[in-house]
Write a protein that holds these residues in place. Structure first.
Motif, PDB file in Angstrom:
ATOM      1  N   ALA A   1      70.018  35.033  50.805  1.00  0.00           N
ATOM      2  CA  ALA A   1      69.530  34.905  52.228  1.00  0.00           C
ATOM      3  C   ALA A   1      68.337  33.697  51.892  1.00  0.00           C
ATOM      4  N   ASP A   2      67.702  33.972  50.738  1.00  0.00           N
ATOM      5  CA  ASP A   2      66.293  33.555  50.718  1.00  0.00           C
ATOM      6  C   ASP A   2      66.335  32.595  49.096  1.00  0.00           C
ATOM      7  N   THR A   3      65.807  31.294  49.495  1.00  0.00           N
ATOM      8  CA  THR A   3      65.396  30.239  48.631  1.00  0.00           C
ATOM      9  C   THR A   3      64.804  30.876  47.347  1.00  0.00           C
ATOM     10  N   PRO A   4      65.119  30.316  46.268  1.00  0.00           N
ATOM     11  CA  PRO A   4      64.064  30.429  44.959  1.00  0.00           C
ATOM     12  C   PRO A   4      62.618  30.344  45.081  1.00  0.00           C
ATOM     13  N   GLN A   5      62.481  29.325  45.729  1.00  0.00           N
ATOM     14  CA  GLN A   5      61.338  29.550  46.454  1.00  0.00           C
ATOM     15  C   GLN A   5      60.148  31.204  46.945  1.00  0.00           C
TER      16      GLN A   5
ATOM     17  N   THR B   1      58.140  34.079  45.998  1.00  0.00           N
ATOM     18  CA  THR B   1      56.674  34.277  46.677  1.00  0.00           C
ATOM     19  C   THR B   1      56.543  35.927  46.997  1.00  0.00           C
ATOM     20  N   LYS B   2      58.671  36.294  46.932  1.00  0.00           N
ATOM     21  CA  LYS B   2      58.068  38.173  47.669  1.00  0.00           C
ATOM     22  C   LYS B   2      57.923  38.321  45.806  1.00  0.00           C
ATOM     23  N   ALA B   3      58.382  38.596  44.167  1.00  0.00           N
ATOM     24  CA  ALA B   3      58.974  38.438  43.892  1.00  0.00           C
ATOM     25  C   ALA B   3      56.746  38.711  43.174  1.00  0.00           C
ATOM     26  N   GLY B   4      56.044  37.981  43.503  1.00  0.00           N
ATOM     27  CA  GLY B   4      54.692  37.744  43.376  1.00  0.00           C
ATOM     28  C   GLY B   4      53.886  38.785  44.067  1.00  0.00           C
ATOM     29  N   GLN B   5      54.510  39.293  44.784  1.00  0.00           N
ATOM     30  CA  GLN B   5      53.869  40.158  46.560  1.00  0.00           C
ATOM     31  C   GLN B   5      54.189  41.804  45.612  1.00  0.00           C
ATOM     32  N   ALA B   6      55.909  41.653  45.243  1.00  0.00           N
ATOM     33  CA  ALA B   6      56.304  42.710  45.006  1.00  0.00           C
ATOM     34  C   ALA B   6      56.028  43.415  43.615  1.00  0.00           C
ATOM     35  N   PHE B   7      55.662  42.464  42.566  1.00  0.00           N
ATOM     36  CA  PHE B   7      54.597  42.873  41.446  1.00  0.00           C
ATOM     37  C   PHE B   7      53.382  43.376  41.629  1.00  0.00           C
ATOM     38  N   GLN B   8      52.655  42.710  42.605  1.00  0.00           N
ATOM     39  CA  GLN B   8      51.212  42.816  42.698  1.00  0.00           C
ATOM     40  C   GLN B   8      50.741  44.526  43.332  1.00  0.00           C
ATOM     41  N   GLU B   9      51.759  44.790  44.085  1.00  0.00           N
ATOM     42  CA  GLU B   9      51.927  46.018  44.953  1.00  0.00           C
ATOM     43  C   GLU B   9      52.102  47.131  44.187  1.00  0.00           C
TER      44      GLU B   9
ATOM     45  N   ALA C   1      54.992  25.164  41.263  1.00  0.00           N
ATOM     46  CA  ALA C   1      54.107  25.417  42.547  1.00  0.00           C
ATOM     47  C   ALA C   1      54.345  26.712  42.947  1.00  0.00           C
ATOM     48  N   SER C   2      55.643  27.206  43.282  1.00  0.00           N
ATOM     49  CA  SER C   2      55.992  28.182  44.390  1.00  0.00           C
ATOM     50  C   SER C   2      56.118  29.504  43.158  1.00  0.00           C
ATOM     51  N   ALA C   3      56.164  29.369  42.234  1.00  0.00           N
ATOM     52  CA  ALA C   3      55.450  30.802  40.584  1.00  0.00           C
ATOM     53  C   ALA C   3      53.958  30.545  40.700  1.00  0.00           C
ATOM     54  N   GLU C   4      52.854  30.348  41.183  1.00  0.00           N
ATOM     55  CA  GLU C   4      51.769  30.334  40.787  1.00  0.00           C
ATOM     56  C   GLU C   4      51.225  31.466  40.765  1.00  0.00           C
ATOM     57  N   ALA C   5      51.555  32.464  42.475  1.00  0.00           N
ATOM     58  CA  ALA C   5      51.117  33.104  42.583  1.00  0.00           C
ATOM     59  C   ALA C   5      51.478  34.641  41.534  1.00  0.00           C
ATOM     60  N   LEU C   6      52.709  34.947  41.612  1.00  0.00           N
ATOM     61  CA  LEU C   6      53.444  35.352  40.440  1.00  0.00           C
ATOM     62  C   LEU C   6      52.630  35.553  38.862  1.00  0.00           C
TER      63      LEU C   6
END
Length: 238
Positions: free
Chosen positions: A30-34, A38-46, A219-224
Motif C-alpha cells: 500500500a505504501d509508496t517507496p517515499q 519516512t516510516k523507516a526513519g521513524q522506526a529506526f529512530q525509536e 530527499a525522502s531518505a533525508e530523515a533516515l
C-alpha cells in the motif's frame, strides 16, 4: 460423502494458506517507496533511542542497517508475513564510509501454528560483516541459510556475549505494540525490491549498483540517513 468431506477440508486448508498471504501482501504494497522511507526513519529512530533498544556499541560495528517498518502478519492455522523496507550500508569497498543511498528491500516468510488476526511489527536488522551485506545486495537471501542471523541483545550498553551472537552475520530486533526486543528472523527471505528501486530512482538499478555507484539519495531518505549519521557517524573496528 467421504470424498465431499475430504474436498471440504482441503478447500478449507488452501483457503487458510492463500488468503492470509494475499492479505499481508496487499497491505505491504500500500505504501509508496517515499512513504516507506519516512516510516523507516521513524522506526529506526525509536528503536535506537529506546533505553532497551538497539545497543550503540553494536550499531557502531555494523556494515549495513535494514529497516522493515510495519511488517504485516496475518493468518489462521497457517500464517504468513510480508514486508517492505530499506537498507543503507556504509560506503566504500570495506564498508567504513558514510551511510549510502537507500536500497529498497522486501522480505517474506511463513509461520505455522494456531494463530488468528493480524499485527504489524517494526524490524531492524544490523548486518555485521561485508559477506552478509554482499549476499543481501546481490539478491534474495534466505536468512539462517545463506547468511547467519541471531536475535540481537537489547539495551543501550549491551554487548554480544554468546557464541551464536558473536558469530552471526546479522542481528535482528523488533518492536510490536511498544515492546522492544531481539528476535530471530531465520527462514525469512530478504533482498532488493527491483520495482520500488526503479520507482525511487527513475531507472532499473540493482542493489549492488545503488550501493557501489555513489547514487544520490532522494530527499525522502533525508530523515533516515540523518538519523543513521547521528546515531553512528563513524564505524568502530570490530
Amino acid at each position: 460423502m467421504i470424498q465431499q468431506e475430504i474436498h471440504y477440508r482441503l478447500t478449507k486448508i488452501l483457503f487458510g494458506l492463500v488468503v492470509p498471504l494475499c492479505f499481508v501482501t496487499l497491505l505491504a504494497r500500500a505504501d509508496t517507496p517515499q512513504e516507506r522511507l519516512t516510516k523507516a526513519g521513524q522506526a529506526f529512530q525509536e528503536l535506537v533511542n529506546a533505553s532497551n533498544g538497539i545497543p550503540r556499541k553494536l550499531l557502531n560495528k555494523a556494515d549495513c542497517v535494514v529497516v522493515l517498518p510495519a511488517v504485516k502478519k496475518a493468518g489462521f492455522i497457517v500464517g504468513g508475513q510480508y514486508g517492505k523496507g530499506v537498507m543503507s550500508c556504509r560506503s566504500g569497498a570495506t564498508f567504513n564510509g558514510k551511510w549510502s543511498a537507500p536500497v529498497m528491500m522486501q522480505s517474506s516468510g511463513g509461520s505455522f501454528g494456531l494463530q488468528a488476526g493480524g499485527e504489524a511489527t517494526d524490524f531492524v536488522i544490523l548486518v555485521m560483516n561485508g559477506d552478509g551485506a554482499r549476499t543481501v545486495l546481490k539478491g534474495e537471501a534466505k536468512l539462517g541459510a545463506d547468511t547467519s542471523i541471531a536475535a540481537g541483545p537489547v539495551g543501550r550498553d549491551a554487548e554480544a556475549s554468546t557464541s551464536e551472537v558473536l558469530s552471526a552475520e546479522m542481528l535482528s530486533y523488533s518492536r510490536s505494540k511498544g515492546v522492544f526486543g531481539g528476535v530471530s528472523l531465520a527462514g525469512t527471505s530478504l533482498g532488493p525490491d527491483t520495482g520500488d528501486n526503479e520507482k525511487l530512482y527513475g531507472k532499473k538499478m540493482s542493489g549492488q549498483e545503488i550501493f557501489s555507484e555513489g547514487v544520490k539519495a532522494p530527499a525522502s531518505a533525508e530523515a533516515l540517513l540523518s538519523e543513521l549519521h547521528r546515531a553512528s557517524p563513524t564505524k568502530v573496528a570490530k
